[in-house]
Design a protein around this motif. Structure first.
Motif, PDB file in Angstrom:
ATOM      1  N   GLY A   1       1.735 -18.007  15.830  1.00  0.00           N
ATOM      2  CA  GLY A   1       2.333 -15.962  15.911  1.00  0.00           C
ATOM      3  C   GLY A   1       1.661 -15.438  14.990  1.00  0.00           C
ATOM      4  N   SER A   2       1.607 -14.321  13.583  1.00  0.00           N
ATOM      5  CA  SER A   2       1.364 -13.997  12.853  1.00  0.00           C
ATOM      6  C   SER A   2       2.415 -13.132  11.952  1.00  0.00           C
ATOM      7  CB  SER A   2       0.285 -12.832  13.447  1.00  0.00           C
ATOM      8  OG  SER A   2      -1.011 -12.741  13.845  1.00  0.00           O
ATOM      9  N   LEU A   3       1.490 -13.449  10.644  1.00  0.00           N
ATOM     10  CA  LEU A   3       2.743 -12.340   9.350  1.00  0.00           C
ATOM     11  C   LEU A   3       1.385 -11.797   8.557  1.00  0.00           C
ATOM     12  CD1 LEU A   3       5.542 -15.022   8.481  1.00  0.00           C
ATOM     13  CD2 LEU A   3       5.255 -12.931   9.850  1.00  0.00           C
ATOM     14  N   ARG A   4       1.953 -11.000   7.880  1.00  0.00           N
ATOM     15  CA  ARG A   4       1.536  -9.817   6.477  1.00  0.00           C
ATOM     16  C   ARG A   4       2.283 -10.389   5.769  1.00  0.00           C
ATOM     17  NH1 ARG A   4      -1.021  -4.216   5.778  1.00  0.00           N
ATOM     18  NH2 ARG A   4       1.293  -3.954   5.232  1.00  0.00           N
ATOM     19  N   LEU A   5       1.899 -10.870   4.307  1.00  0.00           N
ATOM     20  CA  LEU A   5       2.493 -11.248   3.543  1.00  0.00           C
ATOM     21  C   LEU A   5       2.171 -10.212   2.624  1.00  0.00           C
ATOM     22  CD1 LEU A   5       2.638 -14.087   2.783  1.00  0.00           C
ATOM     23  CD2 LEU A   5       5.050 -13.106   3.819  1.00  0.00           C
ATOM     24  N   SER A   6       2.866  -9.150   1.248  1.00  0.00           N
ATOM     25  CA  SER A   6       2.845  -8.313   0.861  1.00  0.00           C
ATOM     26  C   SER A   6       3.067  -8.813  -0.869  1.00  0.00           C
ATOM     27  CB  SER A   6       2.974  -6.688   1.292  1.00  0.00           C
ATOM     28  OG  SER A   6       2.442  -6.264   2.183  1.00  0.00           O
ATOM     29  N   CYS A   7       2.073  -8.602  -1.629  1.00  0.00           N
ATOM     30  CA  CYS A   7       2.640  -8.045  -3.200  1.00  0.00           C
ATOM     31  C   CYS A   7       2.037  -7.562  -3.899  1.00  0.00           C
ATOM     32  CB  CYS A   7       1.603 -10.025  -3.120  1.00  0.00           C
ATOM     33  SG  CYS A   7       2.128  -9.802  -5.628  1.00  0.00           S
ATOM     34  N   ALA A   8       3.292  -6.575  -4.221  1.00  0.00           N
ATOM     35  CA  ALA A   8       3.140  -5.800  -4.871  1.00  0.00           C
ATOM     36  C   ALA A   8       3.706  -5.958  -6.991  1.00  0.00           C
ATOM     37  CB  ALA A   8       4.465  -4.626  -4.791  1.00  0.00           C
TER      38      ALA A   8
ATOM     39  N   VAL B   1      -5.288   1.014  -5.538  1.00  0.00           N
ATOM     40  CA  VAL B   1      -4.787   2.337  -5.745  1.00  0.00           C
ATOM     41  C   VAL B   1      -2.989   1.724  -5.451  1.00  0.00           C
ATOM     42  CG1 VAL B   1      -4.390   4.420  -4.479  1.00  0.00           C
ATOM     43  CG2 VAL B   1      -6.625   3.833  -4.656  1.00  0.00           C
ATOM     44  N   GLU B   2      -2.621   1.197  -4.336  1.00  0.00           N
ATOM     45  CA  GLU B   2      -1.460   0.906  -4.111  1.00  0.00           C
ATOM     46  C   GLU B   2      -0.899  -0.944  -4.541  1.00  0.00           C
ATOM     47  OE1 GLU B   2       0.497   2.355  -2.305  1.00  0.00           O
ATOM     48  OE2 GLU B   2      -0.278   4.146  -1.899  1.00  0.00           O
ATOM     49  N   ASN B   3      -1.566  -0.573  -6.331  1.00  0.00           N
ATOM     50  CA  ASN B   3      -1.547  -1.909  -6.800  1.00  0.00           C
ATOM     51  C   ASN B   3      -0.941  -3.061  -5.698  1.00  0.00           C
ATOM     52  OD1 ASN B   3      -2.470  -1.362  -8.594  1.00  0.00           O
ATOM     53  ND2 ASN B   3      -0.525   0.309  -9.596  1.00  0.00           N
ATOM     54  N   THR B   4      -1.270  -3.157  -4.703  1.00  0.00           N
ATOM     55  CA  THR B   4      -0.901  -4.478  -3.624  1.00  0.00           C
ATOM     56  C   THR B   4      -2.014  -5.241  -3.721  1.00  0.00           C
ATOM     57  OG1 THR B   4       0.914  -2.459  -3.549  1.00  0.00           O
ATOM     58  CG2 THR B   4       0.640  -4.619  -1.654  1.00  0.00           C
ATOM     59  N   VAL B   5      -1.686  -6.787  -3.276  1.00  0.00           N
ATOM     60  CA  VAL B   5      -2.555  -8.296  -2.545  1.00  0.00           C
ATOM     61  C   VAL B   5      -2.199  -8.429  -1.387  1.00  0.00           C
ATOM     62  CG1 VAL B   5      -1.293  -9.605  -3.422  1.00  0.00           C
ATOM     63  CG2 VAL B   5      -3.570  -9.585  -2.787  1.00  0.00           C
ATOM     64  N   TYR B   6      -2.646  -8.144   0.328  1.00  0.00           N
ATOM     65  CA  TYR B   6      -2.198  -8.888   1.061  1.00  0.00           C
ATOM     66  C   TYR B   6      -2.672 -10.078   1.543  1.00  0.00           C
ATOM     67  CZ  TYR B   6      -0.892  -3.267   1.655  1.00  0.00           C
ATOM     68  OH  TYR B   6      -1.198  -2.582   0.764  1.00  0.00           O
ATOM     69  N   LEU B   7      -1.879 -11.555   2.245  1.00  0.00           N
ATOM     70  CA  LEU B   7      -2.060 -12.096   2.655  1.00  0.00           C
ATOM     71  C   LEU B   7      -2.250 -12.100   4.625  1.00  0.00           C
ATOM     72  CD1 LEU B   7      -3.816 -14.995   2.279  1.00  0.00           C
ATOM     73  CD2 LEU B   7      -1.122 -15.990   2.927  1.00  0.00           C
ATOM     74  N   ARG B   8      -3.077 -11.891   5.587  1.00  0.00           N
ATOM     75  CA  ARG B   8      -2.672 -11.490   6.928  1.00  0.00           C
ATOM     76  C   ARG B   8      -2.919 -13.100   7.312  1.00  0.00           C
ATOM     77  NH1 ARG B   8      -0.188  -8.650  11.168  1.00  0.00           N
ATOM     78  NH2 ARG B   8      -1.269  -9.381  13.221  1.00  0.00           N
TER      79      ARG B   8
ATOM     80  N   CYS C   1       2.649 -15.183  -4.978  1.00  0.00           N
ATOM     81  CA  CYS C   1       1.898 -14.116  -5.746  1.00  0.00           C
ATOM     82  C   CYS C   1       1.698 -14.830  -6.882  1.00  0.00           C
ATOM     83  CB  CYS C   1       2.139 -12.736  -5.089  1.00  0.00           C
ATOM     84  SG  CYS C   1       0.968 -11.515  -5.489  1.00  0.00           S
ATOM     85  N   ALA C   2      -0.027 -14.509  -7.439  1.00  0.00           N
ATOM     86  CA  ALA C   2      -0.604 -14.963  -8.931  1.00  0.00           C
ATOM     87  C   ALA C   2      -1.275 -13.982  -9.812  1.00  0.00           C
ATOM     88  CB  ALA C   2      -0.326 -16.409  -9.081  1.00  0.00           C
ATOM     89  N   ALA C   3      -1.079 -13.964 -10.308  1.00  0.00           N
ATOM     90  CA  ALA C   3      -1.939 -12.753 -11.172  1.00  0.00           C
ATOM     91  C   ALA C   3      -2.355 -13.456 -12.028  1.00  0.00           C
ATOM     92  CB  ALA C   3      -1.467 -11.611 -11.898  1.00  0.00           C
ATOM     93  N   GLY C   4      -4.042 -13.278 -12.638  1.00  0.00           N
ATOM     94  CA  GLY C   4      -4.452 -13.935 -13.476  1.00  0.00           C
ATOM     95  C   GLY C   4      -5.883 -13.661 -14.175  1.00  0.00           C
ATOM     96  N   VAL C   5      -6.771 -13.987 -15.037  1.00  0.00           N
ATOM     97  CA  VAL C   5      -7.781 -13.222 -15.505  1.00  0.00           C
ATOM     98  C   VAL C   5      -8.889 -13.637 -15.316  1.00  0.00           C
ATOM     99  CG1 VAL C   5      -6.720 -11.930 -17.469  1.00  0.00           C
ATOM    100  CG2 VAL C   5      -7.977 -14.285 -17.753  1.00  0.00           C
ATOM    101  N   ARG C   6      -8.901 -15.150 -14.825  1.00  0.00           N
ATOM    102  CA  ARG C   6     -10.339 -15.561 -14.172  1.00  0.00           C
ATOM    103  C   ARG C   6      -9.867 -15.921 -12.688  1.00  0.00           C
ATOM    104  NH1 ARG C   6     -11.381 -22.089 -15.812  1.00  0.00           N
ATOM    105  NH2 ARG C   6     -13.547 -22.371 -15.480  1.00  0.00           N
ATOM    106  N   SER C   7     -10.986 -14.929 -12.556  1.00  0.00           N
ATOM    107  CA  SER C   7     -10.943 -14.419 -10.858  1.00  0.00           C
ATOM    108  C   SER C   7     -11.333 -15.579 -10.205  1.00  0.00           C
ATOM    109  CB  SER C   7     -11.974 -13.569 -10.710  1.00  0.00           C
ATOM    110  OG  SER C   7     -11.752 -12.695  -9.468  1.00  0.00           O
TER     111      SER C   7
END
Length: 123
Positions: A16-23, A75-82, A96-102
Motif C-alpha cells: 500500500g501507500s501513504l503520504r506523510l505531511s509535515c507542517a 507557500v503552504e510551508n509543508t514538506v511531504y513524503l509519498r 520530519c526535520a529542518a536544518g541549514v545544511r541542505s
C-alpha cells in the motif's frame, strides 16, 4: 525556532501507500533544507530523504529504491513524503526535520524535529 508537526501516518497493508505531511511554522520555511528520518524499535534513527530549500534537489536513502518521493510546498510551508509499495520493514516512527545544511543524511545536521508519526505496515 521552527515548529514541525507531522501527520499522515497509520496502518497500511504491505504494497500500500501513504503520504506523510509535515507542517512548519516559525522562521522562514524556505530558508531550511528539510528531511525525513525514521526509527524502528531497537534501531538507530535512519535517513529516509531530504530536499533542498527550493525543492529542486532531492536525496534518498538507499533502501527507498524509487518507492519514496519527497516534495515541499514553500507557500503552504509543508514538506511531504509519498511512500509507495510499502513493506513491513518500513514500519517505524517517521520524523520530519529542518536544518541549514541542505541534503544532509546525518541527523546531527538538523536542529529542529517534529514529534514523529507512526507508520505500521502489516503483512
Amino acid at each position: 525556532q521552527v515548529q514541525l508537526v507531522e501527520s499522515g501516518g497509520g496502518l497500511v497493508q504491505a504494497g500500500g501507500s501513504l503520504r506523510l505531511s509535515c507542517a512548519a511554522s516559525g522562521r522562514t520555511f524556505s530558508d531550511y533544507g528539510m528531511a525525513w528520518f525514521r526509527q524502528a524499535p531497537g534501531n538507530e534513527r535512519e535517513f529516509v530523504a531530504a530536499i533542498s530549500e527550493s525543492g529542486g534537489t532531492a536525496y534518498y536513502g538507499h533502501f527507498t529504491q524509487g518507492r519514496f518521493t519527497i516534495s515541499r510546498d514553500n507557500v503552504e510551508n509543508t514538506v511531504y513524503l509519498r511512500m509507495n509499495s510499502l513493506r513491513p520493514e518500513d514500519t517505524a516512527v517517521y520524523y520530519c526535520a529542518a536544518g541549514v545544511r541542505s541534503g544532509s543524511s546525518w541527523y546531527g545536521d538538523y536542529a529542529y524535529w517534529g514529534q514523529g508519526t507512526q507508520v505500521t505496515v502489516s503483512v
